[in-house]
Design an enzyme around this catalytic site. Structure first.
Site, PDB file in Angstrom:
ATOM      1  CE  LYS A 135      -4.420   0.966   0.072  1.00 15.31           C
ATOM      2  NZ  LYS A 135      -5.549   0.113  -0.360  1.00 15.31           N
ATOM      3  CG  ASP A 175      -7.463   3.150  -0.748  1.00 18.67           C
ATOM      4  OD1 ASP A 175      -7.872   1.982  -0.718  1.00 18.67           O
ATOM      5  OD2 ASP A 175      -7.602   3.925   0.224  1.00 18.67           O
TER       6      ASP A 175
HETATM    7  P1  NDP Z   1     -13.105   7.694  -2.710  1.00 16.24           P
HETATM    8  O1  NDP Z   1     -12.054   8.700  -2.485  1.00 16.24           O
HETATM    9  O2  NDP Z   1     -13.632   7.510  -4.078  1.00 16.24           O
HETATM   10  O3  NDP Z   1     -14.336   7.941  -1.749  1.00 16.24           O
HETATM   11  C1  NDP Z   1     -14.179   7.962  -0.372  1.00 16.24           C
HETATM   12  C2  NDP Z   1     -15.521   8.277   0.276  1.00 16.24           C
HETATM   13  O4  NDP Z   1     -15.405   8.061   1.671  1.00 16.24           O
HETATM   14  C3  NDP Z   1     -15.924   9.726   0.097  1.00 16.24           C
HETATM   15  O5  NDP Z   1     -17.320   9.821   0.098  1.00 16.24           O
HETATM   16  C4  NDP Z   1     -15.318  10.367   1.339  1.00 16.24           C
HETATM   17  O6  NDP Z   1     -15.958  11.571   1.730  1.00 16.24           O
HETATM   18  C5  NDP Z   1     -15.530   9.302   2.381  1.00 16.24           C
HETATM   19  N1  NDP Z   1     -14.449   9.430   3.389  1.00 16.24           N
HETATM   20  C6  NDP Z   1     -13.118   9.306   3.163  1.00 16.24           C
HETATM   21  N2  NDP Z   1     -12.408   9.524   4.286  1.00 16.24           N
HETATM   22  C7  NDP Z   1     -13.314   9.790   5.229  1.00 16.24           C
HETATM   23  C8  NDP Z   1     -13.215  10.088   6.602  1.00 16.24           C
HETATM   24  N3  NDP Z   1     -12.019  10.153   7.218  1.00 16.24           N
HETATM   25  N4  NDP Z   1     -14.384  10.287   7.270  1.00 16.24           N
HETATM   26  C9  NDP Z   1     -15.574  10.202   6.644  1.00 16.24           C
HETATM   27  N5  NDP Z   1     -15.743   9.917   5.335  1.00 16.24           N
HETATM   28  C10 NDP Z   1     -14.626   9.717   4.647  1.00 16.24           C
HETATM   29  O7  NDP Z   1     -12.475   6.311  -2.168  1.00 16.24           O
HETATM   30  P2  NDP Z   1     -12.959   4.825  -2.429  1.00 16.24           P
HETATM   31  O8  NDP Z   1     -14.416   4.780  -2.663  1.00 16.24           O
HETATM   32  O9  NDP Z   1     -12.041   4.246  -3.436  1.00 16.24           O
HETATM   33  O10 NDP Z   1     -12.594   4.120  -1.037  1.00 16.24           O
HETATM   34  C11 NDP Z   1     -13.529   3.965   0.012  1.00 16.24           C
HETATM   35  C12 NDP Z   1     -13.074   2.832   0.930  1.00 16.24           C
HETATM   36  O11 NDP Z   1     -12.979   1.617   0.185  1.00 16.24           O
HETATM   37  C13 NDP Z   1     -11.688   3.009   1.567  1.00 16.24           C
HETATM   38  O12 NDP Z   1     -11.707   2.425   2.845  1.00 16.24           O
HETATM   39  C14 NDP Z   1     -10.788   2.190   0.643  1.00 16.24           C
HETATM   40  O13 NDP Z   1      -9.609   1.774   1.318  1.00 16.24           O
HETATM   41  C15 NDP Z   1     -11.700   1.029   0.341  1.00 16.24           C
HETATM   42  N6  NDP Z   1     -11.388   0.245  -0.840  1.00 16.24           N
HETATM   43  C16 NDP Z   1     -11.288   0.831  -2.070  1.00 16.24           C
HETATM   44  C17 NDP Z   1     -11.026   0.068  -3.192  1.00 16.24           C
HETATM   45  C18 NDP Z   1     -11.008   0.659  -4.543  1.00 16.24           C
HETATM   46  O14 NDP Z   1     -10.893  -0.111  -5.507  1.00 16.24           O
HETATM   47  N7  NDP Z   1     -11.139   1.962  -4.724  1.00 16.24           N
HETATM   48  C19 NDP Z   1     -10.789  -1.376  -3.079  1.00 16.24           C
HETATM   49  C20 NDP Z   1     -11.002  -1.910  -1.751  1.00 16.24           C
HETATM   50  C21 NDP Z   1     -11.263  -1.101  -0.688  1.00 16.24           C
HETATM   51  P3  NDP Z   1     -15.228  12.976   1.470  1.00 16.24           P
HETATM   52  O15 NDP Z   1     -15.347  13.218   0.005  1.00 16.24           O
HETATM   53  O16 NDP Z   1     -15.978  13.931   2.301  1.00 16.24           O
HETATM   54  O17 NDP Z   1     -13.803  12.804   1.912  1.00 16.24           O
HETATM   55  O1  2IT Z   2      -7.829  -1.702  -0.838  1.00 18.88           O
HETATM   56  C1  2IT Z   2      -7.765  -2.167  -1.993  1.00 18.88           C
HETATM   57  O2  2IT Z   2      -7.869  -3.372  -2.212  1.00 18.88           O
HETATM   58  C2  2IT Z   2      -7.585  -1.218  -3.097  1.00 18.88           C
HETATM   59  N1  2IT Z   2      -7.549  -0.015  -2.870  1.00 18.88           N
HETATM   60  C3  2IT Z   2      -7.424  -1.723  -4.492  1.00 18.88           C
HETATM   61  C4  2IT Z   2      -6.008  -2.167  -4.743  1.00 18.88           C
HETATM   62  C5  2IT Z   2      -5.680  -2.540  -6.166  1.00 18.88           C
HETATM   63  O3  2IT Z   2      -4.490  -2.798  -6.391  1.00 18.88           O
HETATM   64  O4  2IT Z   2      -6.556  -2.565  -7.033  1.00 18.88           O
END
Ligand code: NDP
Ligand code: 2IT
Length: 454
Positions: A135, A175
């Site tokens: 990461k 992420d």
């Molecule tokens: P984005 O940046 O696209 O969206 C994040 C969302 O979560 C936004 O709505 C944001 O609100 C909110 N958020 C982020 N930080 C905080 C915080 N500290 N408190 C409250 N709300 C928060 O990210 P993703 O959708 O990609 O990621 C969301 C989650 O999914 C994370 O935990 C990530 O690690 C996990 N994840 C993502 C993957 C991926 O493929 N993208 C794969 C597997 C897991 P705001 O805009 O107000 O910050």
């Molecule tokens: O938390 C996760 O699994 C991710 N943010 C996606 C990682 C990836 O390499 O697609």
């Protein structure tokens, strides 16, 4: 069925190792939490496989293979110099090249990157695909920055990172705060410095220059496929259920899309400022327009739908639902939130986010016997589809949406089955936390034993 035996001496050893992790990594509370959860499941595995302790597999797995920390200087639109900190933690390469996302968020520090990298080892193992765990990220905040500022930051970040990654070495992706735009700027800079159009060096690319169909949707869709599997195992279905999805970013948007496709109704979503409740069901086209196109706050949803209610600083988990998909960030569901969810009739939780439930919350979900899918299993569809993107890049091929989505659904079904069967084998039927941690760990541990002391 009785719980699998765990020798008290083995438990003592695990406690000693955990204390060492605490003292060797002071202040990294999220990392401690992620390690504790995994170690708490491993007593019976280590009792059954004493060679894992003899070869110090646990101590080795808790120590990243390599950690890179670097300065990221860049200039904002006013010409002022800004300094951020960049990270890449290459945690474990037993199963394949390092793989895992990059997070750009002001809260990022080494403890967050290490918790995410540690989780990624076991998640990637569960996918059954040849990927190790890593990461990275930065304390850079993309919010409120212009496209040019984001580009300058990404170029500076990649200038330092490029020597450490590669399609057979380490393959970053998105992420929080990192999507197609950021991956594009980083890919451009990698290509420029390395003088190679190396498609497989990053995943989550846009479709017109090496990206794969379904990667954008994969994490959210996968988390919903995982609920579908958990409910099927209980002779229930998603259709007709009322759902909550926290966040409104990449994972949240596509979790909502798949829930709607499968006949459920999502009544609320959120961002870090507040919660939108729409009793008619969330208007996803509007959320996509506000969030993906205009990069606005979720609050503005209520300007378009007068019947929708916006609560500033509210918690989404007080709203009654049957299915919850936390898709924002770590520790967003406290013990109290979990109790409220269960009391209000929640029967299934699938973690789109990484470690969104606190240890107290997990305890509530496990005690109440609801279907609880922990992140390292439930959100593995994102990284799994990244591995499919790598396959397509390596073979210079591109697959259709339908074919790739079928592959994703099959991978999620396999992960569910593996966790389900492992939980049964270790005498804790229905406990997907045990199932995921044990099954994810064993595969990595066996590979580490095979590779000797490295
Ligand atoms: P984005 O940046 O696209 O969206 C994040 C969302 O979560 C936004 O709505 C944001 O609100 C909110 N958020 C982020 N930080 C905080 C915080 N500290 N408190 C409250 N709300 C928060 O990210 P993703 O959708 O990609 O990621 C969301 C989650 O999914 C994370 O935990 C990530 O690690 C996990 N994840 C993502 C993957 C991926 O493929 N993208 C794969 C597997 C897991 P705001 O805009 O107000 O910050
Ligand atoms: O938390 C996760 O699994 C991710 N943010 C996606 C990682 C990836 O390499 O697609």
């Amino acid at each position: 069925m009785v719980e699998a035996k765990s020798d008290p001496k083995v438990r003592e050893k695990i406690d000693t190792i955990y204390k060492e992790v605490l003292s060797r990594n002071p202040g990294e509370t999220e990392f401690h939490q992620a390690v504790r959860e995994v170690l708490d499941c491993l007593g019976p595995v280590l009792t059954k496989n004493p060679e894992f302790l003899e070869r110090k597999i646990i101590r080795r797995i808790c120590e990243p293979e390599r950690q890179i920390i670097f300065r990221v200087p860049w200039q904002d639109d006013k010409g002022e110099v800004q300094i951020n900190r960049g990270f890449r933690v290459q945690f474990n390469s037993a199963l394949g090249p390092y793989k895992g996302g990059l997070r750009f968020h002001p809260s990022v520090y080494l403890g967050i990157i290490k918790f995410l990298g540690f989780e990624q080892i076991f998640k990637n193992s569960l996918t059954g695909l040849p990927i190790g765990g890593a990461k990275g990220g930065s304390d850079f905040d993309p919010k409120g920055k212009s496209d040019d500022e984001v580009m300058r930051f990404c170029q500076s970040f990649m200038t330092e990172l490029c020597g450490h990654i590669g399609s057979d070495t380490d393959v970053p992706a998105g992420d929080i705060g990192v999507g197609g735009r950021e991956i594009g700027y980083m890919f451009g800079q990698y290509k420029r410095i390395m003088k190679r159009h190396e498609s497989g060096v990053l995943t989550g690319k846009k479709l017109n220059w090496g990206g794969a169909l379904v990667r954008t949707e994969a994490t959210g869709y996968g988390a919903v496929f995982f609920i579908d599997e958990m409910l099927k195992a209980r002779k229930d279905t998603i259709e007709g259920k009322t759902c909550l999805v926290s966040g409104s970013g990449n994972v949240a948007i596509y979790a909502i899309e798949k829930l709607h496709q499968l006949g459920a109704k999502v009544v609320a979503c959120s961002d870090s400022n507040g919660v939108i409740y729409d009793k008619n069901g969330i208007d996803l086209d509007l959320v996509k327009q506000l969030k993906e196109v205009e990069r606005r706050r979720i609050k503005e949803y209520a300007n378009h739908h007068k019947h929708a209610k916006y609560t500033e600083n509210g918690t989404i988990w007080d709203i009654p639902c049957q299915i919850a998909v936390p898709s924002a960030t770590q520790n967003e569901i406290s013990g109290e939130n979990a109790l409220k969810l269960v009391k209000n009739g929640c029967i299934a939780v699938s973690e789109g986010a990484n470690m969104p439930t606190t240890p107290e919350g997990i305890h509530v979900f496990l005690e109440s016997k609801i279907a609880y899918g922990p992140g390292k299993a439930a959100n593995a569809g994102g990284v799994a589809t990244s591995a499919l993107e790598m396959q397509q890049n390596a073979s210079r091929d591109s697959w259709t949406f339908e074919y790739t989505e079928r592959r994703l659904a099959k991978i999620m079904a396999n992960i569910h089955q593996l966790c389900y069967e492992t939980a049964e084998e270790y005498g804790t039927p229905g406990n997907y936390v045990n199932g995921a941690n044990i099954a994810g760990f064993i595969k990595v541990a066996r590979a580490m034993v095979d590779h000797g002391l490295v």
